[in-house]
Every structure is written in C-alpha cells, then in structure tokens.
Motif scaffolding. Sequence first.
Motif, PDB file in Angstrom:
ATOM      1  N   THR A 185     -32.242 -15.924  28.714  1.00 27.20           N
ATOM      2  CA  THR A 185     -31.851 -14.964  27.854  1.00 27.20           C
ATOM      3  C   THR A 185     -30.995 -14.018  28.444  1.00 27.20           C
ATOM      4  OG1 THR A 185     -34.172 -14.754  26.756  1.00 27.20           O
ATOM      5  CG2 THR A 185     -32.713 -12.918  26.758  1.00 27.20           C
ATOM      6  N   ILE A 186     -29.802 -13.929  27.619  1.00 28.08           N
ATOM      7  CA  ILE A 186     -28.494 -13.122  28.165  1.00 28.08           C
ATOM      8  C   ILE A 186     -28.456 -11.760  27.627  1.00 28.08           C
ATOM      9  CG2 ILE A 186     -26.100 -13.346  28.456  1.00 28.08           C
ATOM     10  CD1 ILE A 186     -25.922 -16.404  28.526  1.00 28.08           C
ATOM     11  N   LEU A 187     -28.495 -10.912  28.444  1.00 26.32           N
ATOM     12  CA  LEU A 187     -28.340  -9.368  27.970  1.00 26.32           C
ATOM     13  C   LEU A 187     -27.154  -8.687  28.129  1.00 26.32           C
ATOM     14  CD1 LEU A 187     -31.837  -7.897  29.407  1.00 26.32           C
ATOM     15  CD2 LEU A 187     -31.378  -9.159  27.228  1.00 26.32           C
ATOM     16  N   PRO A 188     -26.438  -8.327  27.223  1.00 30.90           N
ATOM     17  CA  PRO A 188     -25.139  -7.700  27.206  1.00 30.90           C
ATOM     18  C   PRO A 188     -25.299  -6.407  28.085  1.00 30.90           C
ATOM     19  CG  PRO A 188     -25.753  -7.420  25.143  1.00 30.90           C
ATOM     20  CD  PRO A 188     -27.049  -8.203  25.760  1.00 30.90           C
ATOM     21  N   GLY A 189     -24.187  -5.989  28.646  1.00 33.36           N
ATOM     22  CA  GLY A 189     -24.268  -4.848  29.445  1.00 33.36           C
ATOM     23  C   GLY A 189     -23.428  -3.561  28.545  1.00 33.36           C
ATOM     24  N   GLY A 190     -22.911  -2.519  29.334  1.00 32.39           N
ATOM     25  CA  GLY A 190     -22.459  -1.599  28.432  1.00 32.39           C
ATOM     26  C   GLY A 190     -22.268  -0.219  29.621  1.00 32.39           C
ATOM     27  N   PRO A 191     -21.462   0.627  29.036  1.00 30.15           N
ATOM     28  CA  PRO A 191     -21.128   2.005  29.964  1.00 30.15           C
ATOM     29  C   PRO A 191     -22.201   2.463  30.422  1.00 30.15           C
ATOM     30  CG  PRO A 191     -20.429   2.265  27.596  1.00 30.15           C
ATOM     31  CD  PRO A 191     -20.966   0.756  27.633  1.00 30.15           C
ATOM     32  N   ASN A 192     -23.400   2.530  29.824  1.00 28.85           N
ATOM     33  CA  ASN A 192     -24.681   3.023  29.974  1.00 28.85           C
ATOM     34  C   ASN A 192     -25.838   2.257  30.770  1.00 28.85           C
ATOM     35  OD1 ASN A 192     -23.818   5.679  29.201  1.00 28.85           O
ATOM     36  ND2 ASN A 192     -24.125   4.906  27.125  1.00 28.85           N
ATOM     37  N   ILE A 193     -25.573   0.977  30.944  1.00 28.65           N
ATOM     38  CA  ILE A 193     -26.304  -0.065  31.433  1.00 28.65           C
ATOM     39  C   ILE A 193     -26.028  -0.212  33.012  1.00 28.65           C
ATOM     40  CG2 ILE A 193     -27.207  -2.206  31.337  1.00 28.65           C
ATOM     41  CD1 ILE A 193     -26.958  -1.948  28.142  1.00 28.65           C
ATOM     42  N   ALA A 194     -26.775  -0.290  33.853  1.00 27.23           N
ATOM     43  CA  ALA A 194     -26.689  -0.374  35.426  1.00 27.23           C
ATOM     44  C   ALA A 194     -27.434  -1.765  35.470  1.00 27.23           C
ATOM     45  CB  ALA A 194     -26.710   0.623  36.114  1.00 27.23           C
ATOM     46  N   PHE A 229     -19.860   4.160  38.127  1.00 23.55           N
ATOM     47  CA  PHE A 229     -20.932   3.322  37.814  1.00 23.55           C
ATOM     48  C   PHE A 229     -20.806   2.222  38.585  1.00 23.55           C
ATOM     49  CE2 PHE A 229     -19.796   5.677  33.819  1.00 23.55           C
ATOM     50  CZ  PHE A 229     -21.117   6.481  33.675  1.00 23.55           C
ATOM     51  N   GLY A 230     -20.361   2.154  40.068  1.00 24.27           N
ATOM     52  CA  GLY A 230     -20.474   1.140  40.809  1.00 24.27           C
ATOM     53  C   GLY A 230     -19.006   0.515  41.077  1.00 24.27           C
ATOM     54  N   ASN A 231     -18.061   0.951  39.939  1.00 25.28           N
ATOM     55  CA  ASN A 231     -16.808   0.337  40.287  1.00 25.28           C
ATOM     56  C   ASN A 231     -15.805   0.855  40.934  1.00 25.28           C
ATOM     57  OD1 ASN A 231     -17.517  -1.809  37.980  1.00 25.28           O
ATOM     58  ND2 ASN A 231     -17.327  -0.045  36.624  1.00 25.28           N
ATOM     59  N   GLU A 232     -16.256   2.062  41.543  1.00 20.28           N
ATOM     60  CA  GLU A 232     -15.378   3.079  42.030  1.00 20.28           C
ATOM     61  C   GLU A 232     -15.051   2.737  43.502  1.00 20.28           C
ATOM     62  OE1 GLU A 232     -19.279   5.291  42.530  1.00 20.28           O
ATOM     63  OE2 GLU A 232     -18.220   3.853  41.172  1.00 20.28           O
ATOM     64  N   TYR A 233     -16.054   1.972  44.093  1.00 15.45           N
ATOM     65  CA  TYR A 233     -15.963   1.492  45.459  1.00 15.45           C
ATOM     66  C   TYR A 233     -14.823   1.176  46.140  1.00 15.45           C
ATOM     67  CZ  TYR A 233     -20.917   2.735  44.844  1.00 15.45           C
ATOM     68  OH  TYR A 233     -21.886   3.500  44.827  1.00 15.45           O
ATOM     69  N   PRO A 234     -14.168  -0.085  45.548  1.00 15.20           N
ATOM     70  CA  PRO A 234     -12.923  -0.636  45.900  1.00 15.20           C
ATOM     71  C   PRO A 234     -11.758   0.347  46.024  1.00 15.20           C
ATOM     72  CG  PRO A 234     -13.975  -2.138  44.381  1.00 15.20           C
ATOM     73  CD  PRO A 234     -14.959  -0.813  44.314  1.00 15.20           C
ATOM     74  N   PHE A 235     -11.801   1.330  45.177  1.00 10.72           N
ATOM     75  CA  PHE A 235     -10.663   2.297  45.147  1.00 10.72           C
ATOM     76  C   PHE A 235     -10.894   3.148  46.227  1.00 10.72           C
ATOM     77  CE2 PHE A 235      -9.652   6.762  44.180  1.00 10.72           C
ATOM     78  CZ  PHE A 235      -8.142   6.732  43.973  1.00 10.72           C
ATOM     79  N   PHE A 236     -12.214   3.815  46.366  1.00  8.26           N
ATOM     80  CA  PHE A 236     -12.161   4.434  47.349  1.00  8.26           C
ATOM     81  C   PHE A 236     -12.008   4.043  48.850  1.00  8.26           C
ATOM     82  CE2 PHE A 236     -14.341   7.192  44.337  1.00  8.26           C
ATOM     83  CZ  PHE A 236     -13.699   8.366  44.384  1.00  8.26           C
ATOM     84  N   ALA A 237     -12.529   2.700  49.071  1.00  7.04           N
ATOM     85  CA  ALA A 237     -12.268   2.126  49.992  1.00  7.04           C
ATOM     86  C   ALA A 237     -10.687   1.671  50.539  1.00  7.04           C
ATOM     87  CB  ALA A 237     -12.871   0.508  50.077  1.00  7.04           C
ATOM     88  N   TRP A 238      -9.911   1.561  49.611  1.00 13.99           N
ATOM     89  CA  TRP A 238      -8.673   1.697  49.357  1.00 13.99           C
ATOM     90  C   TRP A 238      -7.870   2.677  50.202  1.00 13.99           C
ATOM     91  CZ3 TRP A 238      -4.816   1.361  44.705  1.00 13.99           C
ATOM     92  CH2 TRP A 238      -3.688   1.322  45.016  1.00 13.99           C
ATOM     93  N   MET A 239      -8.314   3.939  49.483  1.00 11.61           N
ATOM     94  CA  MET A 239      -7.842   5.217  49.649  1.00 11.61           C
ATOM     95  C   MET A 239      -8.329   5.660  51.198  1.00 11.61           C
ATOM     96  SD  MET A 239      -5.851   6.228  47.197  1.00 11.61           S
ATOM     97  CE  MET A 239      -5.266   4.518  47.261  1.00 11.61           C
ATOM     98  N   ASN A 240      -9.253   5.195  51.670  1.00 10.36           N
ATOM     99  CA  ASN A 240      -9.640   5.527  52.841  1.00 10.36           C
ATOM    100  C   ASN A 240      -8.936   4.650  53.784  1.00 10.36           C
ATOM    101  OD1 ASN A 240     -12.140   6.529  54.852  1.00 10.36           O
ATOM    102  ND2 ASN A 240     -12.203   4.279  55.247  1.00 10.36           N
ATOM    103  N   LYS A 241      -8.602   3.605  53.752  1.00  9.74           N
ATOM    104  CA  LYS A 241      -7.924   2.579  54.536  1.00  9.74           C
ATOM    105  C   LYS A 241      -6.419   3.237  54.590  1.00  9.74           C
ATOM    106  CE  LYS A 241      -5.867  -2.168  54.753  1.00  9.74           C
ATOM    107  NZ  LYS A 241      -6.020  -3.608  53.861  1.00  9.74           N
TER     108      LYS A 241
END
Length: 325
Positions: free
Chosen positions: A58-67, A135-147
């Motif tokens: 069973t494949i469940l779609p995600g969305g902006p309010n689904i983690a 929603f978990g997608n920000e981590y690469p950006f903040f890692a880049w800015m930290n670098k």
Amino acid sequence: MKKLIAGLLTGAMALGIAPAFAQDALTLQLKWVTQAQFAGYLVAESKGFYDEENLDVTILPGGPNIAPEQVIAGGGADIIVTWMAAGMAARESGVPLVNIAQPFKRSGLMMICPEETGITEVADFPGHTLGVWFFGNEYPFFAWMNKEGIPTDGSEGGVTVLQQSFDIQPMIQGQADCISVMTYNEYGQALDAGYGPDNLTIFNYTDMGNDLLEDGLYVMEDTLDDPARVDAYTRFVKASMKGWAYALENPEEAAEIVVEMDDTGAAEYEHQLYMVGEVSKLVDATDPALSMETYDRTVQALLDQEIITATPEGAYTTVVTDALK
C-alpha cells in the motif's frame, strides 16, 4: 465418520498451507505527493512487480502536513521515503529509524537567484532573503550556511530565512531574493516561467559538494530483529529497483502511470515526464546500496550544525542490499 475426519483433516491442512501463500503486507509512506519523484515505487505497484515478490504493498502519498517520520513512529507505515537529515534528526529524538536502501545517489536540491538580485556568488548572500523549505528539508541549507560561516538569523552580515512554499511563487512575487528548488520539480516550473541559466544564478548542492543524502528507504530498528520482516524488506527493495529500472527505461509510460495513480488529479503528464527525466540523473536503478562517502559527509554536516549531537550508531544496515548482490 472416517470420511468426516478425513475431510476435517484435509480442511485443516488447507488452512495450514494457506498462510504460506498469503502475500506479506507492507505500507510505504512517501515523502511528498504522488509524483515522478517516486516513479519506481508507483511503477512497481502498477506493473505487478510487488505481486511477483509475494508482497501486498500500500502506497500512501505525503504532503505539506505529513511527516513520514511521525507516520512510521505511530505505526501507520512499515517503510518510509525520507531525507537522511530528517531521518537522523528523528532518530536522535527517539524514533529509531534505520536506512535499508538508498536509490537516490545525488541531491536534486538547488538554490536559484534571478539576475536582478545581483547575486552571483555565495559571498553576495548577506543582506538578502533566501527561501527555504522546512519540515526536515531545511537541514541541507543550514549545513551549507554553517559551512560558509553565514548567520541565518537576519543579523548584520547574515541572511534572512523565509519559510518557503513548495513552489516558485516567493521568487515570482519578490518575497525572496533566492529560492530553493528541486532539479526535478520546481526548477521545471521556473523554466516554464521564463527563467533559466541565462537569467539565474544557480547554486547546485551536489556540484558544490554540499549534497546530503535525500530519498532513502527507512524502517524501524526493532523490525530488523525479525528475519521474516527483513526478507519482506529485501523483496520490497528488489521489486522497487525493478520498478525504477523500468521507469527510467520507459519514461513516457512511467509518467502515464504516475498520472493514473494520482488520486487528486493534480499530476500533469508533461510535468511528470520532465520529472522522470531529471530523476533519472539522481537514481542508480542498478544499485540500492548506501554510499558510505556521502553518508559520512551527511553525518558530519549534521554534527557541525548540531542537528545531531553524537555520531549515530545503527542508523543504517546493509543486510537488505547485501542480500541483493
């Protein structure tokens, strides 16, 4: 009486045998809505590849309010598709996720800046507003800015972060000087809107060496203690990679399948076909194994940014991908 007993025994044997042929049920939670980002899984379901492996998926779609991390923690899924940064953060917060396979080898994440902003290099960022997904997608950006040593709190010498919608409207409407896009999705929207390499500065996370692992397959750690469950996971990954191979070899049909399987009716064929073509640059359909080099870089970036506070142990396993060699 003997005939009755024989009949009961035959029925009992039939009942005993039946479960051996029953399909193993697995629920897959996608990271986002039904789209070609997940073409391999959708194709595997549509073409019967899961059935061939005795699986009822069973494949469940995600969305902006689904983690996905919350869904699996609550027992709503057996396997999730998520980015490793989100998975690692969830693991440290008490959701023991384990990566069992990594079909996506490269990051599709980019940041784009229209030429009118005057931004041509990272050094130009300070004083500007940058759009970032959360929603978990920000981590690469903040890692880049930290670098890069660039503050993200809006202070002098830093940038202001806008929690961006999942489209290019913040750039179109002038809410952000630069926005986040995926090569296989929002960048296509930017192209349709008249933007491109001639009037954009493009920061590609992979090209900059700042790519963190994206769409991987994760399960709960305790389920790996069950050999039958591990076997089901192995068959799932095998069928999924067959789905990916078929999708990348047959992009038009794959796009049609995605459209057919989108219950919302939002998926459009031309855009899904574009997505399949771009995703094909990120996925290795022949090798679902985790790249340790990229894994180590992802972990170090998360440690440097203090998204996680300790080097994780047990956050991945090769038991599934080793069984497919």
